[in-house]
Write a protein that holds these residues in place. Structure first.
Motif, PDB file in Angstrom:
ATOM      1  N   ASP A 506      11.114 -16.370  22.778  1.00  0.00           N
ATOM      2  CA  ASP A 506      12.231 -15.780  22.052  1.00  0.00           C
ATOM      3  C   ASP A 506      11.730 -15.275  20.702  1.00  0.00           C
ATOM      4  OD1 ASP A 506      14.710 -14.967  21.394  1.00  0.00           O
ATOM      5  OD2 ASP A 506      15.569 -16.954  21.087  1.00  0.00           O
ATOM      6  N   VAL A 507      11.882 -13.968  20.446  1.00  0.00           N
ATOM      7  CA  VAL A 507      11.344 -13.370  19.224  1.00  0.00           C
ATOM      8  C   VAL A 507      12.416 -12.500  18.566  1.00  0.00           C
ATOM      9  CG1 VAL A 507       9.561 -11.931  18.196  1.00  0.00           C
ATOM     10  CG2 VAL A 507       9.020 -13.326  20.187  1.00  0.00           C
ATOM     11  N   ASP A 508      12.894 -12.921  17.398  1.00  0.00           N
ATOM     12  CA  ASP A 508      13.757 -12.091  16.562  1.00  0.00           C
ATOM     13  C   ASP A 508      13.057 -11.704  15.262  1.00  0.00           C
ATOM     14  OD1 ASP A 508      16.138 -12.057  18.200  1.00  0.00           O
ATOM     15  OD2 ASP A 508      16.350 -14.178  17.727  1.00  0.00           O
ATOM     16  N   LEU A 509      11.971 -12.382  14.970  1.00  0.00           N
ATOM     17  CA  LEU A 509      11.165 -12.087  13.789  1.00  0.00           C
ATOM     18  C   LEU A 509       9.713 -12.369  14.136  1.00  0.00           C
ATOM     19  CD1 LEU A 509      10.777 -11.564  10.701  1.00  0.00           C
ATOM     20  CD2 LEU A 509      11.103 -14.015  10.383  1.00  0.00           C
ATOM     21  N   ALA A 510       8.835 -11.443  13.835  1.00  0.00           N
ATOM     22  CA  ALA A 510       7.408 -11.635  14.111  1.00  0.00           C
ATOM     23  C   ALA A 510       6.607 -11.063  12.939  1.00  0.00           C
ATOM     24  CB  ALA A 510       7.007 -10.951  15.417  1.00  0.00           C
ATOM     25  N   THR A 511       5.736 -11.882  12.379  1.00  0.00           N
ATOM     26  CA  THR A 511       4.981 -11.472  11.196  1.00  0.00           C
ATOM     27  C   THR A 511       3.526 -11.896  11.344  1.00  0.00           C
ATOM     28  OG1 THR A 511       6.944 -11.811   9.828  1.00  0.00           O
ATOM     29  CG2 THR A 511       4.846 -11.601   8.692  1.00  0.00           C
ATOM     30  N   ILE A 512       2.633 -10.989  10.996  1.00  0.00           N
ATOM     31  CA  ILE A 512       1.217 -11.317  10.857  1.00  0.00           C
ATOM     32  C   ILE A 512       0.910 -11.271   9.366  1.00  0.00           C
ATOM     33  CG2 ILE A 512      -1.150 -10.614  11.320  1.00  0.00           C
ATOM     34  CD1 ILE A 512      -0.233  -9.494  13.967  1.00  0.00           C
ATOM     35  N   ALA A 513       0.580 -12.424   8.802  1.00  0.00           N
ATOM     36  CA  ALA A 513       0.304 -12.541   7.370  1.00  0.00           C
ATOM     37  C   ALA A 513      -1.138 -12.967   7.173  1.00  0.00           C
ATOM     38  CB  ALA A 513       1.250 -13.544   6.714  1.00  0.00           C
ATOM     39  N   LEU A 514      -1.858 -12.257   6.317  1.00  0.00           N
ATOM     40  CA  LEU A 514      -3.260 -12.562   6.036  1.00  0.00           C
ATOM     41  C   LEU A 514      -3.394 -13.106   4.620  1.00  0.00           C
ATOM     42  CD1 LEU A 514      -4.995  -9.456   7.639  1.00  0.00           C
ATOM     43  CD2 LEU A 514      -4.489 -11.678   8.664  1.00  0.00           C
ATOM     44  N   VAL A 515      -4.300 -14.063   4.465  1.00  0.00           N
ATOM     45  CA  VAL A 515      -4.519 -14.697   3.171  1.00  0.00           C
ATOM     46  C   VAL A 515      -5.496 -13.863   2.357  1.00  0.00           C
ATOM     47  CG1 VAL A 515      -5.360 -16.757   1.995  1.00  0.00           C
ATOM     48  CG2 VAL A 515      -4.057 -16.975   4.109  1.00  0.00           C
ATOM     49  N   GLU A 516      -5.081 -13.510   1.132  1.00  0.00           N
ATOM     50  CA  GLU A 516      -5.938 -12.800   0.191  1.00  0.00           C
ATOM     51  C   GLU A 516      -5.898 -13.562  -1.124  1.00  0.00           C
ATOM     52  OE1 GLU A 516      -4.613  -8.793  -0.052  1.00  0.00           O
ATOM     53  OE2 GLU A 516      -5.168  -8.292   2.011  1.00  0.00           O
ATOM     54  N   GLU A 517      -6.884 -14.458  -1.297  1.00  0.00           N
ATOM     55  CA  GLU A 517      -6.955 -15.335  -2.465  1.00  0.00           C
ATOM     56  C   GLU A 517      -5.679 -16.177  -2.537  1.00  0.00           C
ATOM     57  OE1 GLU A 517      -7.864 -12.900  -5.812  1.00  0.00           O
ATOM     58  OE2 GLU A 517      -9.924 -12.511  -5.152  1.00  0.00           O
ATOM     59  N   ASP A 518      -4.832 -15.979  -3.537  1.00  0.00           N
ATOM     60  CA  ASP A 518      -3.619 -16.790  -3.669  1.00  0.00           C
ATOM     61  C   ASP A 518      -2.372 -16.007  -3.259  1.00  0.00           C
ATOM     62  OD1 ASP A 518      -3.681 -15.003  -5.721  1.00  0.00           O
ATOM     63  OD2 ASP A 518      -3.066 -16.404  -7.289  1.00  0.00           O
ATOM     64  N   GLU A 519      -2.548 -14.991  -2.434  1.00  0.00           N
ATOM     65  CA  GLU A 519      -1.428 -14.174  -1.985  1.00  0.00           C
ATOM     66  C   GLU A 519      -1.430 -14.036  -0.469  1.00  0.00           C
ATOM     67  OE1 GLU A 519      -0.327 -11.064  -5.538  1.00  0.00           O
ATOM     68  OE2 GLU A 519      -1.873 -10.473  -4.105  1.00  0.00           O
ATOM     69  N   LEU A 520      -0.275 -13.660   0.046  1.00  0.00           N
ATOM     70  CA  LEU A 520      -0.138 -13.336   1.459  1.00  0.00           C
ATOM     71  C   LEU A 520       0.104 -11.841   1.597  1.00  0.00           C
ATOM     72  CD1 LEU A 520       2.141 -16.049   3.136  1.00  0.00           C
ATOM     73  CD2 LEU A 520      -0.282 -15.629   3.498  1.00  0.00           C
ATOM     74  N   ASN A 521      -0.690 -11.201   2.413  1.00  0.00           N
ATOM     75  CA  ASN A 521      -0.508  -9.779   2.695  1.00  0.00           C
ATOM     76  C   ASN A 521       0.172  -9.641   4.045  1.00  0.00           C
ATOM     77  OD1 ASN A 521      -0.623  -7.027   3.011  1.00  0.00           O
ATOM     78  ND2 ASN A 521      -2.836  -6.952   3.376  1.00  0.00           N
ATOM     79  N   LEU A 522       1.389  -9.103   4.076  1.00  0.00           N
ATOM     80  CA  LEU A 522       2.120  -8.915   5.326  1.00  0.00           C
ATOM     81  C   LEU A 522       1.544  -7.710   6.049  1.00  0.00           C
ATOM     82  CD1 LEU A 522       5.792  -9.633   4.197  1.00  0.00           C
ATOM     83  CD2 LEU A 522       4.021 -11.214   4.954  1.00  0.00           C
ATOM     84  N   LEU A 523       0.566  -7.982   6.890  1.00  0.00           N
ATOM     85  CA  LEU A 523      -0.123  -6.908   7.597  1.00  0.00           C
ATOM     86  C   LEU A 523       0.804  -6.197   8.573  1.00  0.00           C
ATOM     87  CD1 LEU A 523      -2.816  -5.472   8.215  1.00  0.00           C
ATOM     88  CD2 LEU A 523      -3.224  -7.204   9.977  1.00  0.00           C
ATOM     89  N   ALA A 524       1.666  -6.954   9.253  1.00  0.00           N
ATOM     90  CA  ALA A 524       2.600  -6.358  10.215  1.00  0.00           C
ATOM     91  C   ALA A 524       3.855  -7.211  10.250  1.00  0.00           C
ATOM     92  CB  ALA A 524       1.973  -6.269  11.603  1.00  0.00           C
ATOM     93  N   LEU A 525       5.012  -6.558  10.389  1.00  0.00           N
ATOM     94  CA  LEU A 525       6.284  -7.279  10.398  1.00  0.00           C
ATOM     95  C   LEU A 525       7.265  -6.545  11.295  1.00  0.00           C
ATOM     96  CD1 LEU A 525       8.074  -8.941   7.438  1.00  0.00           C
ATOM     97  CD2 LEU A 525       9.358  -7.360   8.856  1.00  0.00           C
ATOM     98  N   SER A 526       7.919  -7.326  12.145  1.00  0.00           N
ATOM     99  CA  SER A 526       8.965  -6.776  13.014  1.00  0.00           C
ATOM    100  C   SER A 526      10.147  -7.714  12.956  1.00  0.00           C
ATOM    101  CB  SER A 526       8.463  -6.649  14.458  1.00  0.00           C
ATOM    102  OG  SER A 526       9.503  -6.195  15.298  1.00  0.00           O
ATOM    103  N   SER A 527      11.335  -7.176  12.644  1.00  0.00           N
ATOM    104  CA  SER A 527      12.518  -8.019  12.470  1.00  0.00           C
ATOM    105  C   SER A 527      13.734  -7.337  13.040  1.00  0.00           C
ATOM    106  CB  SER A 527      12.742  -8.329  10.990  1.00  0.00           C
ATOM    107  OG  SER A 527      13.962  -9.021  10.801  1.00  0.00           O
TER     108      SER A 527
END
Length: 1009
Positions: A506-527
């Motif tokens: 079941d998927v209503d939200l899907a996110t690929i988040a990559l770590v960049e030092e002390d931040e999260l980069n939302l590489l891909a997001l589907s909502s």
């Protein structure tokens, strides 16, 4: 030795396996010890009675009689102690009375007051207990009567089927032991001397030992109806067999004339065995009839269930097997609901896979038992039935969560039945309360028999289903991995990836988040909902679930965010309607680079099996994601100015194109600022290029710090920079420009000389509808600011107003450019409104025709022609969804529509030559009776151009097809104009326009094609 002595020996020996079986039970409970204390005197009583009736030692018969009497009383007292242990909590057991009775009997026997003695008459042995013994029996009868009363009262409120049937069995045993073995035996002994010849007491103790003791200690449920039914079927066979047996011996006695004694009876055992074999072969006939009588309405359902179990080895589908099995169990047992739970992956607990009835609101569907749940541990270890009452009284279940108790009680679960195959718990059968009554021994026996017979088939079907599901999951994983590796730009294929992933979880939200030092980069997001974040956003890593899974390199489930959320991101997820989340680390060479996060609108959407599947998926896609990250970094470097760290001109053009598309779909406006350092060439010549580069870096840092997170800063050229402000009108953009200009002038200094910058502003769609038009408009404004002395901010709309200081040539060129933009906007409006194609041209034709009919001056006709062409120009700022909506508009959407005359007037006001058209554009939706908008003007107060446009605009709209209706005919439209005359329309204009409209419609109809 007589036959009665042989009987007492046989029944006494029968105690031995029962005693051994009881002693072998571990751990001992209170009832086990009390039952052993009952068996010991019962066996002593039996052996003493055997030697007494066998007359083996005549000289010791009085002693044996004393031992028999004391042992029987001792057994009766210990039996009462055993029975009283089943009293309700708080009930007094009166044990002193019982042991006082035993002590009195021992004392009277010791002084020789009782029993009476032993006598022999006619070769037969008679026992005389004495008339006085009746007074000693009275305390035992009182205890027995009280036990029966307390048990009967407890049965009225007892729901536990196990305890209920045990107490019924205790009632039977108490009645046999005290009433039959005491009252009847001793009363008859005192009144009828021949009663002492028969070993009735032995018979009573044997019945109690086998019917009550075995059933209770081994926890086999005994229900009175079950005993009666089985006894009745065997009674028929026994009566028939005994009758035939006696008849046969009577015939032999009359024919041969032999005596009936022990030898002849023993010889007849062979014949009895033959008779037994014959009767056993026909036992099913009376048994079937009796079952039909007792089961009645459920008999057919029970037979169907047994037939299905008999052929279950031919069923391989777990769905078919479990579904039909549950349906038949519900019919045979007459329970309200049933459910089969199966393991959920490795260590994932048990979840419901099949429920009956199959209802959406079936509470069994939401119940889940953890792998460490005390219920699961008990069923796995004990391999036996568990009732709901045990959860409250057994210490094994004290650790059960309160929430789990509430869920179990809310579902009205009555029984947990383990399905054991090869010593392993493969499934759990849960049953709710019965439709009426309580569970009986037959129900429990049937369930135990069924589950034991189907266990192997259920395990086989479950394993087969797991293999099939595993193959499907591996296939999906392969497809997902193929999708993700099909492009280095994950954003291009991410929607396809999520759509395919939705087939297995079941998927209503899907996110690929990559770590960049002390931040999260939302590489891909589907909502599916309105996400607070967008692809490319960067979030603080601290306090997020991604930080946890990266540190622990393990998956994490948040089953219900409404009840508990461990991370600050949970609030944003809840606003989107997401109730459960699962986070999985992305590992590349054992290094966590980020996470894959999935969310569902349903609580508890992700279990252990989903986590195992997703873990396999992340192991396959982690490396492609890492490659995509490296590709994205390379792409980003190609779009970033290395000196200032700002986006470059290429990215500016791409972002403007994106914003034009987005604002065209959803409405609104965005602004562009282009700035240029004043006299930067002279600065480079004076201080060198290194100082110039440092200056540019300072300017880039100021721009980044002075704008919002949603705004973007760019290095447009050598010393030219740009700022893109989405969803920002020109007046707000002007404030941003002034803020940056002030900071540049105050913060950037070289040898105490301030450096300044000039700013040019333009807005979409007012100042341009295409990329080059918006940039050109901002560029003109920037040029004007620099020509005016620099260190200024100007918008394109300002320099289109005539000014004495402005060169005439520049003024003409700018006015012509602005007018061309306005005309382009008119075409853009028609292009946006697909259902009013060339509407402006039609309105213009009708307006010019009406003006000529009214014999207006040529200048007035020209002005009206232009106003008609531009009357709906304000719709350029309204989203396509509202303009092209097929259904009824909401109040909020109507307010947006009503704003277009004012927006159109604002746009046209920027062109001095079009100032005369403002009245017609602004007021063309006013109505003659004052009910129109935006000002509510009435009658002649409405400008003539606006009144004309109101009539012809309505006629053009009625004769055009709309998504919510077909086009009106000319006659229908004319009739509507007549009805609206004096209310919506100027009646004089309607009277003049109708003939003109009819003539134009007739000409159009006669044109070919």
């Amino acid at each position: 030795m007589n036959v009665y002595a042989l009987f007492t020996l046989i029944v006494t020996i029968a105690y031995i396996p029962l005693l051994v079986m009881t002693i072998g039970i571990r751990p001992w409970q209170k009832q086990h010890r009390l039952f052993i204390l009952f068996l010991v005197p019962a066996m002593i009583f039996g052996f003493a009675n055997f030697f007494l009736r066998g007359d083996f030692f005549p000289q010791y018969n009085p002693i044996l009689l004393n031992v028999t009497f004391v042992a029987f009383t001792w057994a009766a007292v210990q039996f009462y102690c055993f029975v009283s242990s089943f009293f309700a909590p708080g009930e007094k057991r009166w044990l002193p009375i019982a042991y006082a009775t035993l002590a009195a009997v021992i004392a009277l026997v010791f002084i020789g007051y009782i029993p009476g003695g032993v006598s022999v008459s006619g070769g037969k042995l008679y026992l005389d207990y004495g008339m006085e013994i009746i007074f000693l029996i009275i305390p035992l009868l009182v205890l027995a009567g009280r036990s029966l009363y307390l048990f009967q009262r407890r049965l009225r409120v007892l729901d536990n089927p196990v305890l209920y049937n045990q107490i019924v069995a205790l009632i039977i045993g108490t009645s046999i032991m005290f009433i039959a073995s005491a009252s009847i035996i001793f009363a008859l002994v005192a009144i009828l001397p021949w009663a002492g010849e028969f070993p009735i007491a032995n018979l009573g103790t044997v019945i109690v030992a086998f019917v009550l003791g075995y059933a209770t200690i081994r926890q086999q449920l005994v229900d009175i109806r079950f005993v009666v039914r089985r006894a009745l079927s065997w009674l028929i066979l026994v009566v028939a067999g005994v009758s035939f047996y006696v008849l046969l011996f009577l015939l032999l006695h009359l024919w041969l004339g032999f005596e009936l004694h022990l030898i002849t009876l023993t010889a007849g055992l062979g014949v009895a065995a033959l008779v037994g074999v014959i009767l056993y072969s026909i036992r099913g006939i009376p048994q079937e009839r009796i079952d039909q009588f007792f089961y009645r309405k459920t008999y057919d359902d029970r037979q169907k269930l047994l037939d299905f179990v008999g052929r279950i080895h031919n069923v391989f589908s777990l769905r078919e097997l479990s579904g039909e099995l549950l349906q038949l169990i519900v019919g045979a047992i007459k329970c309200r609901r049933a459910c089969l739970l199966f393991p959920e992956g490795e260590g994932g607990g048990f979840i419901p896979r099949f429920v009956e009835p199959q209802e959406e609101d079936n509470p069994f569907s939401a119940l889940k038992l953890r792998h460490d749940n005390p219920i699961v541990r008990y069923l796995s270890k004990k391999h036996r039935l568990l009732t709901i009452q045990n959860l409250d009284i057994m210490p094994e279940f004290y650790s059960l969560w309160e929430q789990e108790r509430k869920e179990i009680k809310a579902a009205e679960i009555e029984l947990f039945m383990p399905v054991i195959s090869r010593g392993k718990l493969v499934s759990i059968l849960m049953l709710s309360k019965k439709q009426s009554g309580r569970y009986l021994l037959d129900d429990i026996s049937l369930l135990e028999d069924i589950t034991s017979r189907v266990a192997v088939s259920i395990e086989r079907g479950y394993l087969h289903e797991e293999v099939r599901q595993r193959q499907e999951e591996l296939s999906v994983i392969g497809q997902l991995a193929a999708i993700l590796t099909s492009s280095l730009d994950i954003r291009e294929i991410y929607d396809s990836f999520v759509k395919e992933l939705g087939k297995v979880v079941d998927v209503d939200l899907a996110t690929i988040a990559l770590v960049e030092e002390d931040e999260l980069n939302l590489l891909a997001l589907s909502s599916e909902g309105n996400s607070a974040w967008q692809t490319g956003d960067k979030l603080p890593l601290k306090g997020t679930a991604t930080e946890w899974v990266v540190d622990h390199k393990a998956p994490l489930i948040e089953p219900n965010l409404t009840e508990e959320s461990r991370f600050w991101t949970g609030k944003n997820h809840l606003k989107q309607g997401v109730q459960s989340m699962v986070f999985l680390p992305l590992l590349v060479n054992d290094k966590a680079i980020g996470s894959l996060s999935l969310g569902s609108r349903h609580p508890n959407a992700y279990g252990q099996s989903q986590v195992q599947l997703l873990s396999q998926l992340t192991s396959r896609i982690a490396m492609p994601i890492e490659n995509a990250r490296l590709y994205a970094e390379a792409e980003q470097r190609a779009r970033i100015d290395q000196l200032t760290g700002l986006w470059n001109r290429r990215h500016l053009e791409e972002r403007i194109q994106v914003e034009i598309g987005r604002h065209s779909r959803y409405g609104g406006t965005f602004s562009l600022i282009i700035l240029d350092l004043d006299f930067f060439k002279a600065f480079n010549d004076s201080y060198g290029h290194l100082a110039g580069d440092k200056l540019l870096k300072q300017l880039g840092a100021i721009m980044k710090d002075a704008i919002r997170a949603t705004d973007e800063a760019f290095r447009y050229g050598g010393d030219e920079f740009a700022i893109l402000l989405p969803q920002t009108p020109l007046r707000d953009a002007y404030e941003v420009a002034e803020r940056v200009r002030d900071r540049v002038a105050s913060e950037i200094k070289v040898e105490d000389v301030s450096v300044t910058a000039s700013f040019g502003l333009a807005s979409w769609p007012v100042d341009g509808v295409r990329i080059n038009e918006v940039i050109a408009a901002a560029d003109i404004a920037l040029y004007y600011a620099k020509q005016s002395g620099g260190n200024q901010s100007h918008a394109i709309s300002e320099i289109l107003i005539p000014s004495p200081k402005q060169p005439a040539k520049l003024e003409v060129e700018q006015d012509r450019s602005a007018f061309n933009l306005i005309c382009a906007l008119a075409a853009a409006v028609d292009a946006k409104d697909h259902y009013a194609y060339k509407h402006s041209q039609k309105v213009r034709e009708y307006a010019v025709a009406l003006a000529k009919s009214m014999e207006l001056a040529p200048a007035d006709i020209a002005r009206l022609s232009t106003a008609a062409l531009l009357h709906d120009i304000g719709k350029i700022g309204i989203s396509d969804e509202i303009l092209n909506k097929a259904g009824k508009l909401t109040d909020e959407e109507w307010e947006v529509i009503r704003s277009h005359p004012q927006l159109g007037a604002d746009i046209v006001s920027n062109v001095p030559e079009l100032a005369s058209c403002l009245a017609g554009i602004l007021y063309h939706h006013e109505q003659y009776d004052g009910s129109g908008y935006p000002a509510g003007l009435k009658g002649e107060a409405i400008p003539l151009d606006a009144r004309i446009l109101g009539v012809v605009d309505a006629f053009a709209a009625m004769t055009s097809a709309r998504p919510y209706r077909a086009a009106f005919s000319c006659e229908e439209a004319v009739e509507e104009l007549r009805r609206g005359a004096g209310k919506q329309f100027d009646p004089n204009l309607v009277k003049v326009f109708i003939p003109t409209a009819q003539t134009m419609a007739l000409v159009t109809a006669q044109e070919p094609g």
